[in-house]
Scaffold this active site. Structure first.
Site, PDB file in Angstrom:
ATOM      1  N   ASP A  75      19.960  -4.742  15.339  1.00 22.43           N
ATOM      2  CA  ASP A  75      20.251  -5.286  16.662  1.00 22.43           C
ATOM      3  C   ASP A  75      19.344  -6.494  16.882  1.00 22.43           C
ATOM      4  O   ASP A  75      18.135  -6.423  16.621  1.00 22.43           O
ATOM      5  CB  ASP A  75      19.988  -4.256  17.765  1.00 22.43           C
ATOM      6  CG  ASP A  75      21.226  -3.434  18.085  1.00 22.43           C
ATOM      7  OD1 ASP A  75      22.243  -3.622  17.393  1.00 22.43           O
ATOM      8  OD2 ASP A  75      21.164  -2.594  18.988  1.00 22.43           O
TER       9      ASP A  75
ATOM     10  N   ASN B 241      21.186 -15.391  26.980  1.00 24.97           N
ATOM     11  CA  ASN B 241      22.468 -15.591  27.674  1.00 24.97           C
ATOM     12  C   ASN B 241      22.282 -15.704  29.186  1.00 24.97           C
ATOM     13  O   ASN B 241      22.917 -16.532  29.854  1.00 24.97           O
ATOM     14  CB  ASN B 241      23.422 -14.440  27.356  1.00 24.97           C
ATOM     15  CG  ASN B 241      24.017 -14.544  25.959  1.00 24.97           C
ATOM     16  OD1 ASN B 241      24.126 -15.631  25.406  1.00 24.97           O
ATOM     17  ND2 ASN B 241      24.398 -13.414  25.392  1.00 24.97           N
TER      18      ASN B 241
ATOM     19  N   HIS C 133      25.551 -18.888  27.644  1.00 22.57           N
ATOM     20  CA  HIS C 133      26.139 -18.274  26.452  1.00 22.57           C
ATOM     21  C   HIS C 133      26.233 -19.237  25.269  1.00 22.57           C
ATOM     22  O   HIS C 133      26.223 -18.791  24.120  1.00 22.57           O
ATOM     23  CB  HIS C 133      27.527 -17.721  26.791  1.00 22.57           C
ATOM     24  CG  HIS C 133      27.469 -16.481  27.630  1.00 22.57           C
ATOM     25  ND1 HIS C 133      27.281 -15.225  27.100  1.00 22.57           N
ATOM     26  CD2 HIS C 133      27.559 -16.304  28.979  1.00 22.57           C
ATOM     27  CE1 HIS C 133      27.281 -14.328  28.066  1.00 22.57           C
ATOM     28  NE2 HIS C 133      27.439 -14.957  29.229  1.00 22.57           N
TER      29      HIS C 133
ATOM     30  N   ASP D 176      25.060 -18.281  21.639  1.00 21.63           N
ATOM     31  CA  ASP D 176      25.814 -18.456  20.389  1.00 21.63           C
ATOM     32  C   ASP D 176      24.984 -19.193  19.350  1.00 21.63           C
ATOM     33  O   ASP D 176      25.023 -18.871  18.150  1.00 21.63           O
ATOM     34  CB  ASP D 176      27.105 -19.236  20.668  1.00 21.63           C
ATOM     35  CG  ASP D 176      28.110 -18.424  21.469  1.00 21.63           C
ATOM     36  OD1 ASP D 176      27.927 -17.188  21.570  1.00 21.63           O
ATOM     37  OD2 ASP D 176      29.075 -19.020  21.989  1.00 21.63           O
TER      38      ASP D 176
ATOM     39  N   ASP E  83      25.338  -8.445  19.475  1.00 19.91           N
ATOM     40  CA  ASP E  83      24.075  -8.665  18.753  1.00 19.91           C
ATOM     41  C   ASP E  83      23.912  -7.689  17.590  1.00 19.91           C
ATOM     42  O   ASP E  83      22.799  -7.478  17.117  1.00 19.91           O
ATOM     43  CB  ASP E  83      22.893  -8.528  19.721  1.00 19.91           C
ATOM     44  CG  ASP E  83      22.856  -7.159  20.392  1.00 19.91           C
ATOM     45  OD1 ASP E  83      23.772  -6.348  20.128  1.00 19.91           O
ATOM     46  OD2 ASP E  83      21.917  -6.897  21.178  1.00 19.91           O
TER      47      ASP E  83
ATOM     48  N   ARG F  42      11.806  -4.363   0.997  1.00 19.56           N
ATOM     49  CA  ARG F  42      12.349  -5.711   0.777  1.00 19.56           C
ATOM     50  C   ARG F  42      13.344  -6.084   1.877  1.00 19.56           C
ATOM     51  O   ARG F  42      13.418  -7.236   2.297  1.00 19.56           O
ATOM     52  CB  ARG F  42      13.007  -5.791  -0.603  1.00 19.56           C
ATOM     53  CG  ARG F  42      12.040  -5.587  -1.768  1.00 19.56           C
ATOM     54  CD  ARG F  42      12.749  -5.614  -3.112  1.00 19.56           C
ATOM     55  NE  ARG F  42      13.385  -6.895  -3.369  1.00 19.56           N
ATOM     56  CZ  ARG F  42      14.150  -7.129  -4.444  1.00 19.56           C
ATOM     57  NH1 ARG F  42      14.364  -6.158  -5.324  1.00 19.56           N
ATOM     58  NH2 ARG F  42      14.700  -8.321  -4.621  1.00 19.56           N
TER      59      ARG F  42
END
Length: 301
Positions: free
Chosen positions: A182, A190, A195, A199, A225, A241
């Protein structure tokens, strides 16, 4: 005022005249050769095959000139045979039969050549249509399995690849690690910057994460997200990793003008920890939200 008829260009006239003269010479030579061959090979051959080279030329000329040259050569040859063969003139009926045979041959060859040309054009058009359809199909495939904003794989691509990886695990080929992510801070961007800026954040994080991961690793965005990573053949002992790659992506994204961005993730190793797709997704989600509840954004569950 009516338009005056177009006159053929001088070069075109000379080209056609030259072709007629060459045809006349070739036909005359072949007629003479046919007679000489017939006389040399005997009366029987001469009686049965007096015009073999003549018909060979008709066929060749019909093919090269799409039939009209062969028709012209037939009439011209018949006339030359009638005029030149003074020693033993060919009866008019026989000559007419030979001419009709030549016309039939050239007509058939011309029709076949025209059909072949049209088929060739149709095949070329069909190849062009197939190429255009293949391009459209490729674009549709990309659109069907890609996220339009980040150009990563979408949920459909993720589900298909996850099933394929599980099938490889069941066949004993290789294991893999799955990470659910997330992107923290998107809502704030936003709400405060709009927005469009959100983006830009998504694109920056996707690009940074893709750069931080090896080329064989598969990266997806579900929407909003939510992201996911499938790393084939990564053993459980090297799960750090994935964590390091996500942290590097965080730093890259912050350097691009998003200082408060972070990422929470939950990592699952298959088949070490789970045996089914559903178990892997549930465990990854649980670890992801456990990390979200921890203090700070850079702690791994």
């Amino acid at each position: 005022m009516p338009a005056s008829p177009r006159r053929p260009a001088p070069s075109s006239v000379w080209t056609r005249l030259g072709w007629h003269l060459r045809t006349l010479l070739v036909v005359a030579g072949l007629v003479s050769l046919a007679r000489l061959c017939g006389q040399a090979l005997g009366a029987d051959f001469s009686a049965q095959f007096p015009y073999l080279p003549f018909f060979s030329f008709i066929a060749l000329c019909a093919y090269l000139r799409r039939g009209w040259g062969g028709l012209y050569a037939t009439a011209l040859s018949a006339l030359l045979i009638r005029v030149a063969d003074t020693s033993s003139p060919v009866p008019v009926l026989s000559l007419t039969v030979f001419a009709l045979q030549g016309l039939v041959i050239t007509g058939v060859i011309a029709s076949l050549h025209l059909l072949n040309r049209r088929l060739g054009q149709s095949l070329a058009e069909l190849r062009q249509v197939n190429a255009e359809l293949a391009e459209v199909q490729a674009e549709l495939n990309v659109a069907a399995f890609s996220d339009t904003l980040t150009h990563l794989g979408n949920r459909r691509a993720f589900e298909g690849d996850l099933e394929s990886c599980y099938a490889a695990v069941q066949a004993g080929n290789f294991g893999f690690c799955l990470a659910l992510l997330d992107l923290d801070g998107l809502k704030q961007v936003n709400d405060t910057q709009g927005h469009l800026r959100g983006d830009a954040l998504l694109r920056a994080f996707a690009s940074s994460l893709q750069s931080a991961l090896p080329s064989q690793v598969r990266l997806y965005r579900f929407g909003g997200d939510e992201f996911a990573v499938i790393w084939p053949e990564l053993p459980a002992s090297e799960v750090h990793r994935i964590v390091q790659a996500v942290r590097n992506a965080e730093h890259f994204t912050r350097d691009l003008g998003f200082p408060l961005v972070g990422a929470s993730l939950g990592v699952v190793c298959v088949p070490d920890e789970t045996r089914t797709v559903l178990e892997a997704l549930e465990l990854g989600d649980r670890r992801l939200y456990e990390q979200k509840n921890l203090r700070g954004r850079s702690r791994v569950a």
